[in-house]
Enzyme design. Structure first.
Site, PDB file in Angstrom:
ATOM      1  N   GLU A 182       0.850  -1.188   0.000  1.00  0.00           N
ATOM      2  CA  GLU A 182       0.000   0.000   0.000  1.00  0.00           C
ATOM      3  C   GLU A 182       0.890   1.244   0.000  1.00  0.00           C
ATOM      4  O   GLU A 182       1.915   1.290   0.687  1.00  0.00           O
ATOM      5  CB  GLU A 182      -0.861  -0.042   1.268  1.00  0.00           C
ATOM      6  CG  GLU A 182      -1.771   1.134   1.502  1.00  0.00           C
ATOM      7  CD  GLU A 182      -2.537   0.998   2.823  1.00  0.00           C
ATOM      8  OE1 GLU A 182      -3.551   1.676   2.986  1.00  0.00           O
ATOM      9  OE2 GLU A 182      -2.102   0.204   3.691  1.00  0.00           O
ATOM     10  N   VAL A 239       0.080  -2.397  10.745  1.00  0.00           N
ATOM     11  CA  VAL A 239       0.646  -2.000  12.031  1.00  0.00           C
ATOM     12  C   VAL A 239       0.119  -2.877  13.163  1.00  0.00           C
ATOM     13  O   VAL A 239       0.711  -2.914  14.241  1.00  0.00           O
ATOM     14  CB  VAL A 239       0.365  -0.512  12.337  1.00  0.00           C
ATOM     15  CG1 VAL A 239       1.079   0.383  11.344  1.00  0.00           C
ATOM     16  CG2 VAL A 239      -1.134  -0.217  12.345  1.00  0.00           C
ATOM     17  N   MET A 240      -0.986  -3.562  12.949  1.00  0.00           N
ATOM     18  CA  MET A 240      -1.517  -4.514  13.932  1.00  0.00           C
ATOM     19  C   MET A 240      -1.047  -5.922  13.561  1.00  0.00           C
ATOM     20  O   MET A 240      -0.793  -6.208  12.389  1.00  0.00           O
ATOM     21  CB  MET A 240      -3.043  -4.451  13.971  1.00  0.00           C
ATOM     22  CG  MET A 240      -3.595  -3.107  14.381  1.00  0.00           C
ATOM     23  SD  MET A 240      -5.392  -3.134  14.673  1.00  0.00           S
ATOM     24  CE  MET A 240      -6.016  -3.547  13.046  1.00  0.00           C
ATOM     25  N   LYS A 243      -9.559   2.021  -2.011  1.00  0.00           N
ATOM     26  CA  LYS A 243      -9.763   1.383  -0.709  1.00  0.00           C
ATOM     27  C   LYS A 243     -11.103   1.784  -0.093  1.00  0.00           C
ATOM     28  O   LYS A 243     -11.404   2.970   0.070  1.00  0.00           O
ATOM     29  CB  LYS A 243      -8.612   1.764   0.224  1.00  0.00           C
ATOM     30  CG  LYS A 243      -8.624   1.056   1.575  1.00  0.00           C
ATOM     31  CD  LYS A 243      -7.373   1.436   2.359  1.00  0.00           C
ATOM     32  CE  LYS A 243      -7.282   0.709   3.684  1.00  0.00           C
ATOM     33  NZ  LYS A 243      -6.043   1.068   4.409  1.00  0.00           N
ATOM     34  N   CYS A 298      -5.072  -3.408   2.551  1.00  0.00           N
ATOM     35  CA  CYS A 298      -4.805  -3.385   3.989  1.00  0.00           C
ATOM     36  C   CYS A 298      -6.044  -3.667   4.833  1.00  0.00           C
ATOM     37  O   CYS A 298      -6.530  -4.788   4.856  1.00  0.00           O
ATOM     38  CB  CYS A 298      -4.144  -2.067   4.366  1.00  0.00           C
ATOM     39  SG  CYS A 298      -3.192  -2.169   5.916  1.00  0.00           S
TER      40      CYS A 298
END
Length: 262
Positions: A42, A173-174, A113, A146
């Site tokens: 992304e 990020v998770m 997205k 994402c």
């Protein structure tokens, strides 16, 4: 048999030329390993952790007229591969977190997205094109970006539209997506290719762990948490075009839609 690949890289914020150079090197590496479809992260060209909408507006580009799409088309033509890559799209005064699909013959399409994550809502508008599947001739590729993974309807919609492979550019990020994507592949009988990024950007750390998952929930390739790298896997399209799991069950024909939303 077909080979697919992810490119895991560490984009530099607001440095598109540096990111083009890095992406080109890694795409060519994937091509040398026989990949026919290559998925990039992304926002591979712009970086992710923007501070203001003005910052994004300055660097975002039109699709397909902009420099990023032109760069990707040139690399696809030179290598003979198909590429799915995340980028910031400018459409008039509106910004989208988008993905472009290109091939050796040029531009194929784009996806915007739908499920925006956290501060993305300050910069981008939610996608308005729906979930899209692109016919490459030898296989059909659906695209989600994402945080779309968090909503099972995303992958299911793409599978119902005929996707053999779901290309999944990401900036994770998770920690959950690397565990969840094999399940998305299993429950829809598709292959998934998640291309994540690595590194830390303005205090935000990305988890890496790009992966390719099979319709049997197997992880065919997984990247490290920190390194820029390419992962390639061979896939069998017969496995995803037959939606039966035994003589009496078909995952699509057995759906009971009349009960799902009550």
């Amino acid at each position: 048999m077909v080979k697919v690949a992810y490119v895991q890289m560490n984009p530099q914020i607001l440095e598109p030329d540096k990111n083009y150079s890095k992406a080109e090197k890694l795409i060519k590496e994937a091509s040398k390993q026989g990949a026919q479809l290559v998925v990039l992260p992304e926002l591979f060209d712009t970086g992710y952790n923007f501070e203001t909408r003005e910052e994004v507006f300055e660097i975002a580009q039109k699709i397909p007229e902009g420099e990023t799409t032109t760069f990707l088309m040139d690399v696809a033509r030179d290598t003979g591969v198909y590429i799915v890559a995340g980028t910031a799209e400018k459409d008039g005064d509106v910004l989208y977190n988008s993905a472009v699909v290109v091939g050796p013959r040029g531009f194929i399409g784009k996806y915007r997205k739908i499920h925006l994550f956290y501060r993305e809502k300050f910069f981008f508008e939610p996608g308005d094109l729906g979930f899209r599947v692109f016919d490459l001739g030898f296989m059909k590729v659906g695209v989600m970006i994402c945080f779309d993974w968090f909503f099972p309807e995303s992958a299911r919609t793409l599978a119902l539209k005929g996707a053999d492979v779901i290309a999944h550019p990401a900036n994770l990020v998770m920690p959950y997506a690397p565990r969840a994507m094999p399940i998305r592949a299993l429950e829809n009988k598709v292959y998934t290719v998640t291309a994540d990024r690595v590194g830390e950007e303005r205090g935000l750390k990305f988890i890496g762990k790009s992966l390719i998952a099979s319709p049997k929930a197997e992880v065919l390739s997984m990247a490290s948490e920190t390194e820029e790298e390419v992962g390639v896997a061979e896939i069998d399209l017969y496995l995803v075009r037959n939606k039966r799991i035994n003589d009496l069950n078909d995952i699509f024909k057995d759906r009971r839609e009349e009960y799902y939303f009550r």
